[in-house]
Scaffold this active site. Sequence first.
Site, PDB file in Angstrom:
ATOM      1  N   ARG A 117      31.371 -40.672 -16.952  1.00 44.87           N
ATOM      2  CA  ARG A 117      30.983 -41.988 -17.470  1.00 44.87           C
ATOM      3  C   ARG A 117      29.925 -42.587 -16.577  1.00 44.87           C
ATOM      4  O   ARG A 117      30.120 -42.689 -15.372  1.00 44.87           O
ATOM      5  CB  ARG A 117      32.199 -42.928 -17.439  1.00 44.87           C
ATOM      6  CG  ARG A 117      33.041 -42.843 -18.618  1.00 44.87           C
ATOM      7  CD  ARG A 117      33.987 -43.997 -18.759  1.00 44.87           C
ATOM      8  NE  ARG A 117      34.400 -44.721 -17.561  1.00 44.87           N
ATOM      9  CZ  ARG A 117      35.226 -45.745 -17.606  1.00 44.87           C
ATOM     10  NH1 ARG A 117      35.699 -46.154 -18.758  1.00 44.87           N
ATOM     11  NH2 ARG A 117      35.596 -46.371 -16.513  1.00 44.87           N
ATOM     12  N   THR A 163      26.699 -48.243 -17.796  1.00 43.30           N
ATOM     13  CA  THR A 163      26.772 -48.384 -19.264  1.00 43.30           C
ATOM     14  C   THR A 163      28.138 -47.959 -19.818  1.00 43.30           C
ATOM     15  O   THR A 163      28.458 -48.262 -20.959  1.00 43.30           O
ATOM     16  CB  THR A 163      25.714 -47.494 -19.940  1.00 43.30           C
ATOM     17  OG1 THR A 163      26.045 -46.123 -19.653  1.00 43.30           O
ATOM     18  CG2 THR A 163      24.326 -47.794 -19.429  1.00 43.30           C
ATOM     19  N   ASP A 218      41.726 -44.353 -10.993  1.00 45.45           N
ATOM     20  CA  ASP A 218      40.788 -43.295 -11.387  1.00 45.45           C
ATOM     21  C   ASP A 218      41.514 -41.953 -11.320  1.00 45.45           C
ATOM     22  O   ASP A 218      41.826 -41.452 -10.231  1.00 45.45           O
ATOM     23  CB  ASP A 218      39.575 -43.311 -10.442  1.00 45.45           C
ATOM     24  CG  ASP A 218      38.480 -42.380 -10.949  1.00 45.45           C
ATOM     25  OD1 ASP A 218      38.769 -41.177 -11.160  1.00 45.45           O
ATOM     26  OD2 ASP A 218      37.344 -42.846 -11.156  1.00 45.45           O
ATOM     27  N   ASP A 260      39.783 -39.053  -9.311  1.00 40.33           N
ATOM     28  CA  ASP A 260      39.830 -39.277  -7.861  1.00 40.33           C
ATOM     29  C   ASP A 260      41.237 -39.051  -7.313  1.00 40.33           C
ATOM     30  O   ASP A 260      41.409 -38.495  -6.226  1.00 40.33           O
ATOM     31  CB  ASP A 260      39.374 -40.705  -7.538  1.00 40.33           C
ATOM     32  CG  ASP A 260      37.857 -40.835  -7.550  1.00 40.33           C
ATOM     33  OD1 ASP A 260      37.163 -39.803  -7.594  1.00 40.33           O
ATOM     34  OD2 ASP A 260      37.368 -41.980  -7.535  1.00 40.33           O
TER      35      ASP A 260
HETATM   36  C1  PRP Z   1      37.384 -40.521 -16.733  1.00 37.67           C
HETATM   37  C2  PRP Z   1      38.494 -39.909 -17.557  1.00 37.67           C
HETATM   38  C3  PRP Z   1      37.854 -39.755 -18.898  1.00 37.67           C
HETATM   39  C4  PRP Z   1      36.966 -40.967 -18.977  1.00 37.67           C
HETATM   40  C5  PRP Z   1      37.639 -41.998 -19.840  1.00 37.67           C
HETATM   41  O1  PRP Z   1      36.485 -39.564 -16.336  1.00 37.67           O
HETATM   42  O2  PRP Z   1      38.984 -38.716 -17.006  1.00 37.67           O
HETATM   43  O3  PRP Z   1      37.097 -38.570 -19.047  1.00 37.67           O
HETATM   44  O4  PRP Z   1      36.811 -41.450 -17.645  1.00 37.67           O
HETATM   45  O5  PRP Z   1      36.804 -43.080 -20.017  1.00 37.67           O
HETATM   46  P1  PRP Z   1      36.194 -43.474 -21.435  1.00 37.67           P
HETATM   47  O6  PRP Z   1      37.318 -43.394 -22.408  1.00 37.67           O
HETATM   48  O7  PRP Z   1      35.705 -44.872 -21.197  1.00 37.67           O
HETATM   49  O8  PRP Z   1      35.086 -42.527 -21.749  1.00 37.67           O
HETATM   50  P2  PRP Z   1      35.248 -39.909 -15.385  1.00 37.67           P
HETATM   51  O9  PRP Z   1      34.058 -40.294 -16.183  1.00 37.67           O
HETATM   52  O10 PRP Z   1      35.696 -40.882 -14.338  1.00 37.67           O
HETATM   53  O11 PRP Z   1      34.901 -38.497 -14.753  1.00 37.67           O
HETATM   54  P3  PRP Z   1      35.771 -37.569 -13.811  1.00 37.67           P
HETATM   55  O12 PRP Z   1      36.880 -36.976 -14.656  1.00 37.67           O
HETATM   56  O13 PRP Z   1      34.783 -36.554 -13.400  1.00 37.67           O
HETATM   57  O14 PRP Z   1      36.318 -38.379 -12.671  1.00 37.67           O
HETATM   58  N1  URA Z   2      38.860 -43.359 -16.128  1.00 40.32           N
HETATM   59  C1  URA Z   2      39.918 -43.334 -15.280  1.00 40.32           C
HETATM   60  O1  URA Z   2      40.119 -42.365 -14.535  1.00 40.32           O
HETATM   61  N2  URA Z   2      40.728 -44.413 -15.255  1.00 40.32           N
HETATM   62  C2  URA Z   2      40.542 -45.482 -16.050  1.00 40.32           C
HETATM   63  O2  URA Z   2      41.341 -46.429 -15.977  1.00 40.32           O
HETATM   64  C3  URA Z   2      39.440 -45.476 -16.920  1.00 40.32           C
HETATM   65  C4  URA Z   2      38.618 -44.396 -16.949  1.00 40.32           C
END
Ligand code: PRP
Ligand code: URA
Length: 212
Positions: A107, A111, A203, A206
């Site tokens: 994400r 944005t 997160d 993380d």
């Molecule tokens: C997180 C999560 C989803 C997304 C959800 O990933 O694992 O993929 O955010 O958010 P959304 O519904 O608003 O799209 P992130 O983008 O943090 O990436 P990561 O898994 O690499 O940490």
């Molecule tokens: N991605 C995450 O990992 N946690 C949230 O709460 C939203 C997006």
Amino acid sequence: MTAKFATLRLLDHPLIRQKLYYLRDRATGSPKFRMLVNELAALMVYEATRDLPLEEHPVATPLEETTGHIMTRPVTLIPILRAGLGMCEGILNLIPRARVGHIGLYRDHETFQPVRYYQKFPADIADSEIFVIDPMLATGGSAAAAVDEVKRAGGESIRFICLVAAPEGVRRLSEAHPDIPIYAAALDRELDENAYILPGLGDAGDRIYGTQ
Ligand code: PRP
Ligand code: URA
């Protein structure tokens, strides 16, 4: 199914609810968090596979011939990287022959739109039962984009499994893909100003990988 969202199936088995309790706890460190994510994924896929097609097949026990049942269509897991990968091992313990396709999305911090950076699906994805997996359904942008790509590759029988969903994400995914059942362990209250789920669990990527 919940009254508010026709495609949402909340899985509220006591084991799922208790594991989610520990997952939410900020004191839970990465090793335990990773283990819980995998255990929850397995419990959820147990429910989400309940209606997969079966075929009768003859089998010889040590005593006599009988018939049993086997799943006829291949299963494909599509984890959304990174965090979705954290759910794979638990599911593969139950369905060792499942194939794993990958889609990399992150994400954008300003944005909140998903940015795609990797994709590799099995060639015969069209003939399989597909589970798109990600612990978090926040705005729904990542899930909707992942399902777009799976459909573009020919996928038809698709389910989405997440641990925690926000109403905004369920709305967006179900409007974009009304044919996709959404399995979640919890439907939380709302998103905050950074599009994080409240109360949520923080997160997920993380916490799984210890990168916070
Ligand atoms: C997180 C999560 C989803 C997304 C959800 O990933 O694992 O993929 O955010 O958010 P959304 O519904 O608003 O799209 P992130 O983008 O943090 O990436 P990561 O898994 O690499 O940490
Ligand atoms: N991605 C995450 O990992 N946690 C949230 O709460 C939203 C997006």
